[in-house]
Enzyme design. Sequence first.
Site, PDB file in Angstrom:
ATOM      1  N   HIS A  99       0.884  -1.165   0.000  1.00 24.98           N
ATOM      2  CA  HIS A  99       0.000   0.000   0.000  1.00 24.98           C
ATOM      3  C   HIS A  99       0.919   1.211   0.000  1.00 24.98           C
ATOM      4  O   HIS A  99       2.006   1.178   0.595  1.00 24.98           O
ATOM      5  CB  HIS A  99      -0.843   0.091   1.267  1.00 24.98           C
ATOM      6  CG  HIS A  99      -1.712  -1.088   1.562  1.00 24.98           C
ATOM      7  ND1 HIS A  99      -1.243  -2.203   2.201  1.00 24.98           N
ATOM      8  CD2 HIS A  99      -3.033  -1.294   1.334  1.00 24.98           C
ATOM      9  CE1 HIS A  99      -2.242  -3.065   2.341  1.00 24.98           C
ATOM     10  NE2 HIS A  99      -3.327  -2.542   1.835  1.00 24.98           N
ATOM     11  N   ASP A 102       2.354   1.943   3.335  1.00 23.01           N
ATOM     12  CA  ASP A 102       3.306   0.987   3.936  1.00 23.01           C
ATOM     13  C   ASP A 102       4.733   1.448   3.684  1.00 23.01           C
ATOM     14  O   ASP A 102       5.613   1.232   4.516  1.00 23.01           O
ATOM     15  CB  ASP A 102       3.213  -0.404   3.282  1.00 23.01           C
ATOM     16  CG  ASP A 102       1.838  -1.020   3.358  1.00 23.01           C
ATOM     17  OD1 ASP A 102       1.091  -0.690   4.288  1.00 23.01           O
ATOM     18  OD2 ASP A 102       1.526  -1.842   2.468  1.00 23.01           O
TER      19      ASP A 102
HETATM   20  C1  XUL Z   1      -7.320  -6.530   4.165  1.00 26.75           C
HETATM   21  C2  XUL Z   1      -6.520  -6.943   3.001  1.00 26.75           C
HETATM   22  C3  XUL Z   1      -5.683  -5.881   2.382  1.00 26.75           C
HETATM   23  C4  XUL Z   1      -5.622  -5.968   0.904  1.00 26.75           C
HETATM   24  C5  XUL Z   1      -4.898  -4.818   0.260  1.00 26.75           C
HETATM   25  O1  XUL Z   1      -8.080  -7.549   4.713  1.00 26.75           O
HETATM   26  O2  XUL Z   1      -6.545  -8.074   2.606  1.00 26.75           O
HETATM   27  O3  XUL Z   1      -4.437  -5.928   2.949  1.00 26.75           O
HETATM   28  O4  XUL Z   1      -5.007  -7.150   0.494  1.00 26.75           O
HETATM   29  O5  XUL Z   1      -5.399  -3.597   0.635  1.00 26.75           O
END
Ligand code: XUL
Length: 437
Positions: A99, A102
Amino acid sequence: MTYFNNIDKIEFEGKGSDNPFAFKHYNPKEVVGGKTMEEHLRFAVAYWHTYVGNGSDPFGAGTALRGWDQYSGLDLAKARVEANFEFMDKLNIPYYCFHDRDIAPEGETLQETNKNLDIIVAQLKEQMKATGKKLLWNTANMFTNPRFVHGAGTAVNADVYAYAAAQVKKGLEVGKELGAENYVFWGGREGYETLLNTDMALEQDNLARLYQMAIAYANEIGFDAQFLIEPKPKEPTKHQYDFDAATTIAFLQKYGLKDHFKLNLEANHATLAGHTFEHEIRVAAINGMLGSLDANQGDLLLGWDTDEFPTDLYSTTLTMYEVLKAGGIGRGGVNFDAKVRRGSFESDDLFLAHIAGMDTFAWGLKAAVKLIDGNVLDGIVDNRYRSFKEGIGADIVSGKATLASLEQYALQNNPIKLESGRQERIKLVLNEVIYSV
Ligand code: XUL
Ligand code: CO
């Protein structure tokens, strides 16, 4: 700087090995089912769990001991980049996922936040060039910051919506810069708590508008990643709009978006939705929507998203069976969206957990290939539906049958002869295949 100095490269040693820091099943260059394991599985590290997660839970502080904890701000972000490439190299993992939040800290303003992001993206790009490691996907975190309390693409406030759009725009630029194979939308807070204060129709229309804008912008900048939506039924909101594969496909169809997206399916999200992982994969596959996998597992005794590393051979076998039957994972991969338990707080646990996940998937892959090569399940399924191959069944499938022709047939066809589904027998055969590889 290096962070895992006591760990050497993890090698394949095979089933006889008792070295915990070795693969027993994952042998990247071994060819099974016509491709190397590496090509089938396309493993990825999830940046958030592995380098950002600290083991905290609602009842207690973080427990994780990490070499990069000594830093903060941009220095911490830079240290995590170094740790990421050392980690991927030692585990022989080709991809990673992140993300935006992150990889770099938020600043006081969006300008400052984007500047932080640019600094780290430049460092990532350099490291990727030096190591050959690749970005499976990136995404925008539009759920952690308090501004997203009432949603992002489904926000109740247009200013928040605009902010989310700006974040997606930047995310697409970052994805292009790093050559991401995919771009993920997980609707973190795209859902609602109560209808009493919610305009569901407007929220969903707006979410579709955001996706339209993203498609347009990706085209404009020449970012050719595969777009993925990751379904999840609940958490953090009570009713997530992208509940499961079927709901998400219906949403995409309604808004004419289906051809622009595929699905990123996650095992624990499947079980939260009351499905198995293989169910979700099958639903996606038969609709031409299988994109990528977030590999983990939930605890069926708990009702929340525990994101454990996958160690269940049944699940990985049936998962890989579905993937192989669908023709492979394509531009997607197997991303370990999984976190070590709070009690597994040493850095070594990050390696041991990934080894467990990779070996469990490799084992599942081998078992799935065996199921296919031995025509184990196909034979059973073909035989079960054989009445649709000829006579009245063939008329139904070809579209020749009418209610009247079927009535005429049914009137003279008495009694109907039924056959057992043989479920228990099939499960025993499955056991035998899994334990024979
Ligand atoms: C949350 C989840 C996230 C997604 C990306 O449950 O799985 O980490 O994979 O935003
Ligand atoms: Co996920």
